[in-house]
Design an enzyme around this catalytic site. Sequence first.
Site, PDB file in Angstrom:
ATOM      1  CD  GLU A 502      -2.948  -1.033   2.333  1.00 50.06           C
ATOM      2  OE1 GLU A 502      -3.616   0.004   2.438  1.00 50.06           O
ATOM      3  OE2 GLU A 502      -3.028  -1.986   3.135  1.00 50.06           O
ATOM      4  CD  GLU A 784      -1.698  -6.123   7.250  1.00 49.85           C
ATOM      5  OE1 GLU A 784      -2.702  -5.429   7.048  1.00 49.85           O
ATOM      6  OE2 GLU A 784      -1.141  -6.796   6.352  1.00 49.85           O
TER       7      GLU A 784
END
Length: 928
Positions: A502, A784
Site C-alpha cells: 500500500e 501486520e
Amino acid sequence: MQQQHLPIEFKSLKCNSISQPMGLDTPYPAFSWEVEASGYNKKQSAYQLIVASSLEKLNEEKADIWNDGKIQTDQTSYIQYNGKKLKPFQTYYWKVKIWDENGVASDWSSATSFEMGLMSEQNWGDSKWLTVKDNRKSEHRFRPYKTGRMKKPLSVTSQPAGYFRNEIETPKEIQSARAYVCGLGYYELYLNGNKVGNHVLDPAPSNYDKQAYYVAYDVTEQLKKGKNAIGAIVGNGFYGQNISWKRDPESERDLSYGMPAFRLLVNVTYKDKTTSTYYSDESWKATTGPIVFDNIYGGETYDARYEIEGWNKQGFNDADWASVNIEQPKVGKINAQLMPPIRVLKELEAQKIFKAPNGDWIVDFGQNIAGWIKINISEEEGKLIDIITTEALTQDGKDVYPGSTGGGANGMKQNYKYISNGKENQEWAPKFSYHGFRYAKISGLKNKPEIGTIKAELVATDIEEKGSFTCSDTLLNKMHDISKWTIVDNIHGIPEDCPHREKCGWLGDAHAFCEYALYNYEMDEFYKKYMVDIRTQMKTVKGHNNPEETFKAPTMIAPGKRTSTIAKLDWGVATIYLPWYNYLYYGDSSIVKEYYEDMKGLTNYYLSFKNEKGIIDNGMGDWCPPNWDRKRNPKAMECDPVISANAYFYDILGIMNKFATLVDDQKYATQLQKEQEELQKAFSQEYMQDKAGHKWYGSQTATVMALQFGMVSEEHITSVLDGLEYNIEVEKGGHHSTGIHGNRYIYSVLSKYNKANLAYKILTIPTFPSQTYVMNYGFTTWPERQFEWETMPGLSNSLNHPMHSGFSAYFFEGIGGLKPTFEQAGYKTFTVDPTFPDQITYANVSVPTRYGAVTNNWKMEGGALHMELKVPFNTTAEIILSPEEKESLSVYKNGNNQLLNPVFKEGNLMLGSGNYVVKYNKDSDTAL
C-alpha cells in the site's frame, strides 16, 4: 574590574529545528539553542538574540535585522522571529547569549545562519513546468497488471520518465549559486554530468493539487565560469502513478494527478555582486531514455540499450531531442521541504545465495528492509535480468513466497527488470521505485551471482536517531531493534503502513507508533509536514445527529488519491494526537495554535455521533489482534470497535481541554470537561462487567485503555486490575489478546500498577502470540497480522507494519522511567520512575530533548536502585517516590558528594540540571 562570564557551551543553534537551514518560506522562523553548563541547578533567566544581514553587522551595535535586547525568560526553544521583514533568497546571520539564574551572562555563541527560500509563487519568475513527449521504443516497457478480482492480466505501461537538458552560460567568477527544484513525481538533478545532492525519491509525496514541495540546493561548487550543462530525470512517483489501486473501492478512479513534471530556478551571484537567474522554460530539450517503465508499486524496467552517454554534460549534441512540453498542472501552494530528505542509508551484503527449484538464484540479505537492489553484471546485449523481491520464503525455505509483495490488491508484483547493453561491469540501481523485501529472486544470469555483485540498499527518510535503549535482557533489546527497523523501513516522506502493498499513510497506524518514534528520532518537521497532508486531505461532511451542520474531517489515509472513507474516530484522532505528542515531547505550542480550529471542529464532529446512552457511536477497532481476520475470523477482535474508540475519545476530550486552555478558549474547555465526565460515567455503565469475582471492561484492550486514560474510578482500580490479570493468566495462559491500540499500552499499564513481572511474561513467553514468538519465527520486522505462522501455508499479508512498534515506548517510559509533562512540556520538567520486572537488572536509556539528552543509566544492587541521572541545563527532573522509597533515599553529586538538603515537591524529589547518582530501596516490580 573584568566582567564575569558564565562558563557554558552552546552545543547547537537551530532555526526551525534545523542547523543552518536553506530555503525557509516562513516569515517568522523559530530559534532554539542547546546549552551545556558546568555545575548544578543551572538555568537560563534571560537571552539576547541578534540577526544581521551580514557577518560584519552581527554585533549589538550594528545588527540591522533584529535586536530586541535582553529578554527576561527561561525559554530556549521555538523563539519566534519578530524583526524586520525577511526577504526571499537572502541569507541572514544570528547568534545568541544568555544569562543564568544568578544574572551572569555567557559569551556570545558562535555565528550561524539561515537562508530564505522563494517565499511566494511570484518568485518562481519565468520558470515553467516541463514534461516529456513519449517516444519509448523498448518492447520491455509493458507490464502485466492483475488484481485478485480480474480473470486475466492487462498489459499496461507507466507514464514516461523524462530526460531533460539545457546549457547555460555563467560569464563571471561565481560567488554562490542555488538551485530550487519542484518535482511533481520524483526527480534527480544534474550539473555538468554530476548528480546534485545525495537525496533520492525527492520530493516527499503530498496532496499535489493543494500542496507541493520544492528542494533548495547549494550548487556553488558544481557550477563553473563559462558553459554549464543542466540535466534532470523525472519519474512518476506517487504523482504520476496511474496503474495500481485504480479498481480499488477505497480509491479514486484515477490515482494519477497528471504527467510527471518539474520546474527549476537557478540563482547565481557573482563575485562582483551581480546576479543571473536561469529557468526551466521552452529552451530546454527532452527525450525518454533507458528507464522505460517506472511505478512506485511495480518497480522499474531499465533498458540499458537506450542509455544516452553524456546527455547531462556540456557539449552533448541534442539535435535529435524534442522540445519540451510546457504544462500547467493543477498545483496549490509550493513550499520548501524542510523535513530530512530520503537517502540511501545503508548497503546490505548478501548473506546467502542459493538456487531455487526452477534454477533461478535467490539472495537472502538477512534483514527485511525498504529500498532497492543494486547490481553489477556483465551479460550479453539484450539479456533480460529479472529480479523479484519478496519478504519471505516458502515454509520449506526452498523458494520465495510472494505474500504482500506479489501484487494481489495493488495488481503488480515487486519487480525490477534490467536489459543488458552488452558491456562489462554494468552497475545499476533503480531511481524511482522502492520495495519492501529481504529476498531477491534473479533470473537471466549466466552464472551464480557473487556476493559483491548484488546488494540491497536501505532507502528511507533520513530521520536522525537520537534516543537509545539497552537493558540486561537480550530479548527486549532485540524487540527494540526490530521496532526501530520497522519504523525506519516505513518512513518515506509520510508514516507508511507498509513499504510494498500500500505505501499509505493510514492515520491509525501513524498515531499508534508516534510516541515510540519521538523517543528515538528527530521527528519535528516530519510530523509538521504530515499534519499538512492530513489537513489538505480533509473533506466536508455532515454531522451524524445534526446533518444540518457541516464539519471538516480527515480521511482514513493521507496524503494521496487513495483515501478510503472519512476517518473513523480511532483513526481520525491522529489529527489531535500528533500535535499533542509534538507539543508534549518538543514543547512547541505553534503546532497547537496552527491546528486548534481543525482539532476543535473534528472533536465536535465526533461528538455528533453521541447516542442516547452517552456513547460515541463510531470506531474502526483494535486492529490486527491475534488470529484476527476481517472476513474469516472477525470475532478474534475481542474489543468492540466502539469501546476502544470511546476510550480514545475520552483521552482526546482531556487533551482538547488542555489545548483550549492553552489558547484561552475557556468556554470550550468547560464544555469538554463536562463531556469527558459524562463519557466516563456512560463508559463505566455500559462496559464495566464482572470477571471471576473481579471487574473489567470485557476485553484486555478496553480494560488497558480505561486504565491508561484514567477512566477507572479509584474504588475499582484494584478489582479491574485483578480482572485483567485473571484474563491474561488464567484465560489466555499468560498471553496478550490485544491489537495495535491495546498493545501500545498493556505493558506500561501493567508496570504502572505493580504488575511489571506480568508485563515481562507476556512479552517473553515463547508461545503464540507473544513478541518473542514472532522473533523466534525469524521475523526481522513486525508483521501486520498476529498469526500462528507454523500453521499457515505461507507468510501472508505484510511482514513490515510499524503500527506494531508502538508498544516499545514501554522501554523508555516504563523501564527507563522517563516521561515529559504537559505543565512543562518538551521535558522542561520531566518525571523519572523506572518500573521494571525482577528479571531486568540494569537499563541504559537516553531520550532526546530540546535541552539535550536526558539519560538514566540504572542498575539494581542488593535490592537498591542505583540511578545515574543526567538532567540537562534549564530542566528539572521529578523523581517519583513512594513514602517507603523516600525513607531510604540518598542523592550524590559527581558520584560521591552527597546532596544534604534535597528539594521535595509533594513527596517527590526535584533535581535541577547536573549529573547525579540517586539511590533508594525499590522493589523492581513496583508501582508509579
